[in-house]
Design a protein around this motif. Sequence first.
Motif, PDB file in Angstrom:
ATOM      1  N   CYS A   8       0.827  -1.212   0.000  1.00 25.05           N
ATOM      2  CA  CYS A   8       0.000   0.000   0.000  1.00 25.05           C
ATOM      3  C   CYS A   8       0.863   1.265   0.000  1.00 25.05           C
ATOM      4  CB  CYS A   8      -0.918   0.005   1.221  1.00 25.05           C
ATOM      5  SG  CYS A   8      -1.893   1.518   1.364  1.00 25.05           S
ATOM      6  N   ILE A  10      -0.120   4.075   0.994  1.00 23.19           N
ATOM      7  CA  ILE A  10      -0.473   4.934   2.118  1.00 23.19           C
ATOM      8  C   ILE A  10       0.137   4.397   3.412  1.00 23.19           C
ATOM      9  CG2 ILE A  10      -2.409   6.024   3.373  1.00 23.19           C
ATOM     10  CD1 ILE A  10      -2.482   6.490   0.288  1.00 23.19           C
ATOM     11  N   CYS A  11      -0.042   3.082   3.647  1.00 21.30           N
ATOM     12  CA  CYS A  11       0.298   2.568   4.983  1.00 21.30           C
ATOM     13  C   CYS A  11       1.244   1.379   4.941  1.00 21.30           C
ATOM     14  CB  CYS A  11      -0.988   2.187   5.705  1.00 21.30           C
ATOM     15  SG  CYS A  11      -1.689   0.627   5.151  1.00 21.30           S
ATOM     16  N   GLY A  13       0.612  -1.488   4.020  1.00 17.78           N
ATOM     17  CA  GLY A  13      -0.112  -2.743   4.242  1.00 17.78           C
ATOM     18  C   GLY A  13      -0.136  -3.595   2.972  1.00 17.78           C
ATOM     19  N   CYS A  49      -6.228  -2.367   0.008  1.00 18.86           N
ATOM     20  CA  CYS A  49      -5.315  -2.542   1.137  1.00 18.86           C
ATOM     21  C   CYS A  49      -6.055  -3.199   2.301  1.00 18.86           C
ATOM     22  CB  CYS A  49      -4.732  -1.203   1.583  1.00 18.86           C
ATOM     23  SG  CYS A  49      -3.717  -1.379   3.067  1.00 18.86           S
ATOM     24  N   CYS A  52      -5.660  -0.240   5.470  1.00 19.58           N
ATOM     25  CA  CYS A  52      -6.314   1.081   5.457  1.00 19.58           C
ATOM     26  C   CYS A  52      -7.475   1.164   4.472  1.00 19.58           C
ATOM     27  CB  CYS A  52      -5.290   2.183   5.177  1.00 19.58           C
ATOM     28  SG  CYS A  52      -4.788   2.301   3.452  1.00 19.58           S
TER      29      CYS A  52
HETATM   30 ZN    ZN Z   1      -3.057   0.850   3.259  1.00 22.74          ZN
END
Ligand code: ZN
Length: 410
Positions: A8, A10-11, A13, A49, A52
């Motif tokens: 991911c 963003i995170c 994950g 994801c 998130c």
């Molecule tokens: Zn994520």
Amino acid sequence: MRGDSATCRICAGRVDPWCDFGRQPVSQAFRSPGETADEYFYRLTIGVCAVCTMVQHVERVPPAMMFHADYPFRSGSSAAMARHFEQTAEQLVADERLTRRDALAVEIGCNDGTMLAAFRRAGVRHLGIDPSRAAADIARDAGSPVRVEFFSEATASAVRTTEGPADVVFSANTISHIADVCDVFRGVATLLAPNGVFVFEDRYIGDIVRQTSFDQIYDEHCFLFGVRSVAELAARCGLELVDAVPIPVHGGSIRYTVARPGTRTASPQVARLAEDEREQGLHDPERLRAFEQRVTATRDELVGLLTKLRAQGARVVGYGATAKSATVTNFCGIGTDLVEFVSDSTPEKQGLLTPGMHLPVRPPSAFCDPYPDYALLFAWNHAEEILAKERAFSEQGGRWILYVPKVHIV
Ligand code: ZN
Ligand code: SAH
Ligand code: TMP
């Protein structure tokens, strides 16, 4: 239809692959006839994801291959969208009291300045940022300042130094296009005044799944935002999602408002929509599988219908050489054997061939000379505007083919 998992953006994950549209071209890389060699293709697969919930592309197309001096999209090509931006600007000017001295509105992805023009008319100090030079030049010629570059944290620092903090950072149909979205959010945090707001609109994953509008999935949309995933994104970058308002534009979008934590009262709508997403199974790969099946069914039905119509000798023409249509034509294999050409009002697209399937793009004057039997509405998000404009086509017996939420003829 699945491949390996990814990480991911963003995170970090695990991103479980969800839908695979195979080999796709850059959606707005129109080609001159005779210059179709060396076309760039990538594999269009999206995933969710597990941590998130952000829906995102597995492989990313380099930004400069999509957004450059000759990027052909123009915001002003839809009168309804121009009105939408005008109203949005008026509302922001009133809500955020932008007419006070020194207030500043910054737009990320201003394109031809359709939205900036409304700030200009209202006498609001404003600045656009967009890497697509030909589009930005239209905004500049009309009198709005634009920095021709990709917005980033570095750009934000430079703007803050020269212009001071921004009271409003606005963006439409752009934030979801930027793979390094955390850098954008950090940039916004750098640029915003202490009590400023970041307001942005993007297609909504809830509407895409509900309506099986799989054509919203293409290179530029490297994220398909939801309320829960945007809330997570904002929080990870030191900001807070304080409002989320569904709006009908582009077949279903959300207008997000993000602020510094604790500076604005969060609307209960944020938690409500996030809960709706959970109930709809938007975070659940198992339940999302039904979407894949509906996509395949739409493809088979659309190709079946076009094949039947052509066998009957009917003429079918496409309407709107949209970025979305790249996914439809390439995923369904719609070439000139099924659709003669695509009518589009954008001068920058006319005379060229669509990416991948090489359908000729012709001006609206070709659409009525003579009218085809059927028009395949690739710009279905502008259906109201286009069906009103083309009433004469329907009146002389022409029919529209739509494929969202299902294949149907009107
Ligand atoms: Zn994520
Ligand atoms: N806001 C307009 C244009 C959307 S098209 C509208 O809604 O009609 C997306 C625009 O974002 C393009 O003009 C593209 O050049 C621009 N863009 C892409 N990446 C960007 C970035 N990192 N920073 C600023 N603009 C970007
Ligand atoms: P969009 O769906 O990304 O906004 O793109 C719409 C495309 O359709 C764009 O290339 C302009 C074209 N168009 C027409 O040809 N006629 C119209 O009346 C409208 C509204 C759009």
